[in-house]
Design an enzyme around this catalytic site. Structure first.
Site, PDB file in Angstrom:
ATOM      1  CG  HIS A  67      36.443  26.575 -31.309  1.00 49.04           C
ATOM      2  ND1 HIS A  67      37.776  26.420 -31.047  1.00 49.04           N
ATOM      3  CD2 HIS A  67      36.056  25.560 -30.943  1.00 49.04           C
ATOM      4  CE1 HIS A  67      38.253  25.126 -31.482  1.00 49.04           C
ATOM      5  NE2 HIS A  67      36.987  24.891 -32.083  1.00 49.04           N
ATOM      6  CD  GLN A 125      41.188  16.031 -39.317  1.00 47.99           C
ATOM      7  OE1 GLN A 125      40.021  16.359 -39.707  1.00 47.99           O
ATOM      8  NE2 GLN A 125      41.197  17.183 -39.014  1.00 47.99           N
ATOM      9  CG  HIS A 164      37.390  26.859 -35.815  1.00 43.39           C
ATOM     10  ND1 HIS A 164      37.056  26.624 -34.535  1.00 43.39           N
ATOM     11  CD2 HIS A 164      37.357  25.562 -36.973  1.00 43.39           C
ATOM     12  CE1 HIS A 164      35.875  25.072 -34.769  1.00 43.39           C
ATOM     13  NE2 HIS A 164      36.422  24.365 -36.085  1.00 43.39           N
ATOM     14  CG  ASP A 198      41.108  17.638 -34.564  1.00 43.16           C
ATOM     15  OD1 ASP A 198      40.530  17.054 -34.131  1.00 43.16           O
ATOM     16  OD2 ASP A 198      41.167  19.201 -35.157  1.00 43.16           O
ATOM     17  CB  SER A 252      33.080  22.354 -32.756  1.00 45.46           C
ATOM     18  OG  SER A 252      33.660  23.084 -33.554  1.00 45.46           O
ATOM     19  NE  ARG A 253      32.235  15.185 -31.908  1.00 46.15           N
ATOM     20  CZ  ARG A 253      33.198  15.182 -33.154  1.00 46.15           C
ATOM     21  NH1 ARG A 253      34.387  16.297 -33.391  1.00 46.15           N
ATOM     22  NH2 ARG A 253      33.120  14.714 -34.087  1.00 46.15           N
ATOM     23  N   GLY A 258      45.204  22.466 -37.790  1.00 41.22           N
ATOM     24  CA  GLY A 258      45.447  22.630 -36.297  1.00 41.22           C
ATOM     25  C   GLY A 258      45.676  21.414 -35.488  1.00 41.22           C
ATOM     26  CD  GLU A 259      51.408  20.742 -34.244  1.00 42.54           C
ATOM     27  OE1 GLU A 259      51.159  21.018 -33.098  1.00 42.54           O
ATOM     28  OE2 GLU A 259      52.597  21.236 -34.744  1.00 42.54           O
TER      29      GLU A 259
HETATM   30  P1  AMP Z   1      36.964  20.943 -37.107  1.00 39.37           P
HETATM   31  O1  AMP Z   1      35.954  22.357 -37.742  1.00 39.37           O
HETATM   32  O2  AMP Z   1      36.206  20.567 -36.228  1.00 39.37           O
HETATM   33  O3  AMP Z   1      36.717  20.253 -38.392  1.00 39.37           O
HETATM   34  O4  AMP Z   1      38.175  21.856 -37.357  1.00 39.37           O
HETATM   35  C1  AMP Z   1      38.043  23.146 -38.193  1.00 39.37           C
HETATM   36  C2  AMP Z   1      39.676  23.127 -37.827  1.00 39.37           C
HETATM   37  O5  AMP Z   1      40.044  23.858 -36.936  1.00 39.37           O
HETATM   38  C3  AMP Z   1      40.949  21.738 -37.639  1.00 39.37           C
HETATM   39  O6  AMP Z   1      42.555  21.899 -38.674  1.00 39.37           O
HETATM   40  C4  AMP Z   1      41.074  21.586 -36.011  1.00 39.37           C
HETATM   41  O7  AMP Z   1      41.933  20.821 -36.511  1.00 39.37           O
HETATM   42  C5  AMP Z   1      41.176  22.685 -36.413  1.00 39.37           C
HETATM   43  N1  AMP Z   1      41.194  23.247 -34.670  1.00 39.37           N
HETATM   44  C6  AMP Z   1      40.217  22.784 -33.764  1.00 39.37           C
HETATM   45  N2  AMP Z   1      40.145  22.823 -32.468  1.00 39.37           N
HETATM   46  C7  AMP Z   1      41.696  23.344 -32.532  1.00 39.37           C
HETATM   47  C8  AMP Z   1      42.500  23.948 -31.330  1.00 39.37           C
HETATM   48  N3  AMP Z   1      41.880  23.790 -30.292  1.00 39.37           N
HETATM   49  N4  AMP Z   1      43.501  24.529 -31.670  1.00 39.37           N
HETATM   50  C9  AMP Z   1      43.792  24.778 -32.884  1.00 39.37           C
HETATM   51  N5  AMP Z   1      42.992  24.557 -33.706  1.00 39.37           N
HETATM   52  C10 AMP Z   1      41.800  23.471 -33.912  1.00 39.37           C
END
Ligand code: AMP
Length: 281
Positions: free
Chosen positions: A34, A154, A37, A151, A187-188, A148-149
């Protein structure tokens, strides 16, 4: 844009790029991409000459097998987004290849960074995150990586991993991206059932209320207590935590300290979907 599935092929492709002195930037994801990412990809494009995106739903970081099994998978549209954003190479590995056989994570202890909040609510989660990120870093060997901030905990865990095991790699934290209505993109979110989004939006509005109340002079503890009550009263929302923390240590912040950039952090389950959010105080 190249799409590579085997780590041996990736190593070869990257060797050629390094030979051409290209700087490799890395954006690890679990797919269902989204705008959040996309913002990481755009940041990477600004900073390096070759952007690698990985799409891999890491089994070892899930503490709930139902969550793992229902994690959204949208590879065709993910590749489209990656291409539109100018990603150079997408790595879509299989678990056996990433883990050299059985997926397993070593126990890791970074103090409160791995044991508090997300670490406490999801025991073993950060073991899995550290394990997969370490393996991906070793496979891709980027000069910088983008997280991303959204998380926040993380991100801080990965900064710690970077300092300890990959000291020459730059870890870049990127701002949290929201939908127009304020919901932190995730993503959720596509799993939030119709009619429940308004309840989910309470999470962000309570963060903002607390932030504004503290800015107006209310004590941190009082502002948190008030917003916890509101969230606990919200139908279909099961609050897990709502706190103020020092992001470097994830020690709770009570408003006395003068240094640092304290964050408000929150986690709640809305109609069976676990959501996290945060904002800078
Ligand atoms: P994920 O696919 O959820 O594991 O996320 C992959 C990366 O995208 C991680 O570094 C997340 O922190 C970042 N990310 C996910 N959602 C967002 C968001 N809404 N804003 C900024 N970064 C994000």
């Amino acid at each position: 844009m190249e799409v590579i599935r085997a780590k041996s092929d990736l190593a070869l492709a990257l060797k050629n790029r390094r030979f051409l002195r290209m700087e490799v930037g890395f954006v690890p994801t679990m797919g269902a991409l989204h705008e959040g990412h996309a913002s990481l990809i755009r940041r990477a494009k600004k900073e390096v000459s070759f952007v690698v995106l990985s799409i891999f739903v890491n089994p070892t970081q899930f503490t709930d097998s139902g969550d793992f099994n229902s994690y959204p998978s949208t590879l065709a549209s993910d590749l489209e987004l990656a291409r539109e954003e100018g990603v150079d190479l997408v790595f879509v590995p299989q678990a056996e290849d990433v883990y050299d056989g059985g997926a397993h994570a070593k126990r890791m202890d970074y103090g409160r960074l791995t044991s508090a909040f997300e670490g406490r609510k999801r025991p073993g989660h950060f073991d899995g995150v550290i394990e997969v990120v370490r393996r991906l870093f070793n496979i891709v060997q980027p000069s910088s990586s983008f997280f991303g901030e959204k998380d926040l905990q993380q991100l801080q865990v990965i900064r710690h991993l970077g300092k300890a095991e990959f000291p020459s790699m730059k870890i870049v934290g990127c701002g949290l991206i929201r939908d127009a209505d304020g919901l932190a993109m995730s993503s959720r979110n596509i799993r939030i059932r119709e009619g429940f989004r308004d309840h989910a939006l309470k999470i962000n509005s309570c963060l903002l209320e607390a932030k504004n109340a503290i800015a107006a002079g209310l004590r941190v503890e009082e502002a948190l207590a008030l917003q916890r009550l509101i969230l606990e009263d919200e139908p279909h929302v099961e609050l897990e935590y709502f706190a103020a923390v020092d992001p470097d240590t994830f020690e709770e912040y009570f408003g006395q300290e003068t240094e640092g950039r304290p964050f408000l952090i929150v986690a709640a389950v809305v109609s069976g979907v676990r959501l996290i959010d945060n904002c800078l105080l």
